[in-house]
Motif scaffolding. Structure first.
Motif, PDB file in Angstrom:
ATOM      1  N   PRO A  72      39.854 128.884  43.230  1.00  0.00           N
ATOM      2  CA  PRO A  72      39.525 128.689  41.818  1.00  0.00           C
ATOM      3  C   PRO A  72      38.027 128.497  41.586  1.00  0.00           C
ATOM      4  O   PRO A  72      37.309 127.955  42.423  1.00  0.00           O
ATOM      5  N   ASP A  73      37.608 128.970  40.421  1.00  0.00           N
ATOM      6  CA  ASP A  73      36.234 128.782  39.934  1.00  0.00           C
ATOM      7  C   ASP A  73      35.167 129.312  40.894  1.00  0.00           C
ATOM      8  O   ASP A  73      34.125 128.685  41.082  1.00  0.00           O
ATOM      9  N   THR A  74      35.421 130.452  41.501  1.00  0.00           N
ATOM     10  CA  THR A  74      34.389 131.107  42.303  1.00  0.00           C
ATOM     11  C   THR A  74      33.985 132.384  41.585  1.00  0.00           C
ATOM     12  O   THR A  74      34.783 132.993  40.877  1.00  0.00           O
ATOM     13  N   CYS A  75      32.745 132.780  41.760  1.00  0.00           N
ATOM     14  CA  CYS A  75      32.234 133.980  41.109  1.00  0.00           C
ATOM     15  C   CYS A  75      31.477 134.824  42.124  1.00  0.00           C
ATOM     16  O   CYS A  75      30.942 134.302  43.096  1.00  0.00           O
ATOM     17  N   VAL A  76      31.440 136.112  41.851  1.00  0.00           N
ATOM     18  CA  VAL A  76      30.651 137.018  42.671  1.00  0.00           C
ATOM     19  C   VAL A  76      30.092 138.104  41.754  1.00  0.00           C
ATOM     20  O   VAL A  76      30.752 138.533  40.818  1.00  0.00           O
ATOM     21  N   THR A  77      28.860 138.497  42.023  1.00  0.00           N
ATOM     22  CA  THR A  77      28.240 139.608  41.307  1.00  0.00           C
ATOM     23  C   THR A  77      28.067 140.745  42.295  1.00  0.00           C
ATOM     24  O   THR A  77      27.488 140.572  43.364  1.00  0.00           O
ATOM     25  N   VAL A  78      28.600 141.906  41.920  1.00  0.00           N
ATOM     26  CA  VAL A  78      28.566 143.072  42.800  1.00  0.00           C
ATOM     27  C   VAL A  78      27.979 144.249  42.041  1.00  0.00           C
ATOM     28  O   VAL A  78      28.262 144.433  40.862  1.00  0.00           O
ATOM     29  N   CYS A  79      27.160 145.034  42.726  1.00  0.00           N
ATOM     30  CA  CYS A  79      26.580 146.224  42.114  1.00  0.00           C
ATOM     31  C   CYS A  79      27.204 147.462  42.735  1.00  0.00           C
ATOM     32  O   CYS A  79      27.498 147.488  43.927  1.00  0.00           O
ATOM     33  N   GLY A  80      27.398 148.478  41.911  1.00  0.00           N
ATOM     34  CA  GLY A  80      27.957 149.737  42.368  1.00  0.00           C
ATOM     35  C   GLY A  80      27.378 150.887  41.577  1.00  0.00           C
ATOM     36  O   GLY A  80      26.506 150.688  40.731  1.00  0.00           O
ATOM     37  N   VAL A  81      27.874 152.077  41.821  1.00  0.00           N
ATOM     38  CA  VAL A  81      27.347 153.250  41.131  1.00  0.00           C
ATOM     39  C   VAL A  81      27.980 153.452  39.760  1.00  0.00           C
ATOM     40  O   VAL A  81      27.512 154.271  38.977  1.00  0.00           O
ATOM     41  N   SER A  82      29.036 152.699  39.441  1.00  0.00           N
ATOM     42  CA  SER A  82      29.671 152.769  38.120  1.00  0.00           C
ATOM     43  C   SER A  82      30.294 151.419  37.798  1.00  0.00           C
ATOM     44  O   SER A  82      30.432 150.565  38.678  1.00  0.00           O
ATOM     45  N   ASP A  83      30.687 151.258  36.531  1.00  0.00           N
ATOM     46  CA  ASP A  83      31.373 150.028  36.116  1.00  0.00           C
ATOM     47  C   ASP A  83      32.645 149.829  36.930  1.00  0.00           C
ATOM     48  O   ASP A  83      32.944 148.725  37.378  1.00  0.00           O
ATOM     49  N   LEU A  84      33.396 150.909  37.118  1.00  0.00           N
ATOM     50  CA  LEU A  84      34.670 150.817  37.831  1.00  0.00           C
ATOM     51  C   LEU A  84      34.465 150.410  39.281  1.00  0.00           C
ATOM     52  O   LEU A  84      35.175 149.540  39.793  1.00  0.00           O
ATOM     53  N   ASP A  85      33.482 151.013  39.952  1.00  0.00           N
ATOM     54  CA  ASP A  85      33.211 150.653  41.349  1.00  0.00           C
ATOM     55  C   ASP A  85      32.800 149.196  41.484  1.00  0.00           C
ATOM     56  O   ASP A  85      33.257 148.484  42.380  1.00  0.00           O
ATOM     57  N   ALA A  86      31.920 148.754  40.587  1.00  0.00           N
ATOM     58  CA  ALA A  86      31.447 147.372  40.646  1.00  0.00           C
ATOM     59  C   ALA A  86      32.589 146.396  40.389  1.00  0.00           C
ATOM     60  O   ALA A  86      32.726 145.388  41.088  1.00  0.00           O
ATOM     61  N   CYS A  87      33.423 146.698  39.393  1.00  0.00           N
ATOM     62  CA  CYS A  87      34.561 145.824  39.092  1.00  0.00           C
ATOM     63  C   CYS A  87      35.559 145.800  40.251  1.00  0.00           C
ATOM     64  O   CYS A  87      36.077 144.746  40.604  1.00  0.00           O
ATOM     65  N   ALA A  88      35.831 146.959  40.829  1.00  0.00           N
ATOM     66  CA  ALA A  88      36.789 147.032  41.946  1.00  0.00           C
ATOM     67  C   ALA A  88      36.316 146.195  43.121  1.00  0.00           C
ATOM     68  O   ALA A  88      37.085 145.422  43.705  1.00  0.00           O
ATOM     69  N   ASP A  89      35.058 146.322  43.467  1.00  0.00           N
ATOM     70  CA  ASP A  89      34.513 145.571  44.605  1.00  0.00           C
ATOM     71  C   ASP A  89      34.495 144.071  44.308  1.00  0.00           C
ATOM     72  O   ASP A  89      34.857 143.250  45.152  1.00  0.00           O
ATOM     73  N   ALA A  90      34.083 143.705  43.094  1.00  0.00           N
ATOM     74  CA  ALA A  90      34.035 142.286  42.720  1.00  0.00           C
ATOM     75  C   ALA A  90      35.434 141.674  42.727  1.00  0.00           C
ATOM     76  O   ALA A  90      35.622 140.543  43.187  1.00  0.00           O
ATOM     77  N   CYS A  91      36.421 142.414  42.229  1.00  0.00           N
ATOM     78  CA  CYS A  91      37.796 141.914  42.226  1.00  0.00           C
ATOM     79  C   CYS A  91      38.324 141.740  43.642  1.00  0.00           C
ATOM     80  O   CYS A  91      38.993 140.764  43.948  1.00  0.00           O
ATOM     81  N   ALA A  92      38.006 142.690  44.518  1.00  0.00           N
ATOM     82  CA  ALA A  92      38.461 142.603  45.908  1.00  0.00           C
ATOM     83  C   ALA A  92      37.823 141.419  46.623  1.00  0.00           C
ATOM     84  O   ALA A  92      38.402 140.872  47.562  1.00  0.00           O
ATOM     85  N   ARG A  93      36.651 140.993  46.173  1.00  0.00           N
ATOM     86  CA  ARG A  93      35.966 139.877  46.834  1.00  0.00           C
ATOM     87  C   ARG A  93      36.313 138.509  46.261  1.00  0.00           C
ATOM     88  O   ARG A  93      36.000 137.493  46.877  1.00  0.00           O
TER      89      ARG A  93
END
Length: 127
Positions: A72-93
């Motif tokens: 709970p209450d953890t955050c991560v910022t991830v960069c990717g080549v698109s919104d979808l890639d960044a969201c997918a990676d951030a969700c997986a982490r």
């Protein structure tokens, strides 16, 4: 007889003017929609898109029981080549970090998390 034509013409003019105003309003709304969609396109000098995903109560509620033992209450910022890639990676982490024994649950977790991430991303860009 001439009086009838003048009265018909007098009644037709406001209808034509109102119809033209409606078409102009509709065209402007469509142009506005297209212009706002263009605002989300990336220019050539913007290579990466960054998204921040947190295991907030709202996110965990949207994902449901498909996230297994989230921290709970953890955050991560991830960069990717698109919104979808960044969201997918951030969700997986963050939200879908621990794998279920049932593989379909992991896919559902990622899809729901990505969907919520993209909604939040589009809301923050339109504000």
């Amino acid at each position: 007889m001439g009086e009838i034509w003048w009265s018909l013409l007098g009644a037709a003019i406001p209808v034509v003017v109102a119809g033209q105003a409606f078409r102009v309003k509709k065209r402007r709304a469509e142009e506005q929609r297209l212009q706002s969609a263009r605002g989300r396109e990336r220019s050539s000098d913007e290579i990466f898109v960054c998204e921040r995903v947190c295991t907030s109560k709202r996110m965990l509620k949207k994902v449901g029981s498909f996230s297994k033992d989230p921290i709970p209450d953890t955050c991560v910022t991830v960069c990717g080549v698109s919104d979808l890639d960044a969201c997918a990676d951030a969700c997986a982490r963050t939200v879908c970090i621990n794998q279920h024994q049932v593989p379909n649950w992991n896919d559902i977790c990622l899809r729901r998390c990505q969907s919520e991430c993209l909604k939040l991303s589009s809301q923050s860009q339109s504000s």
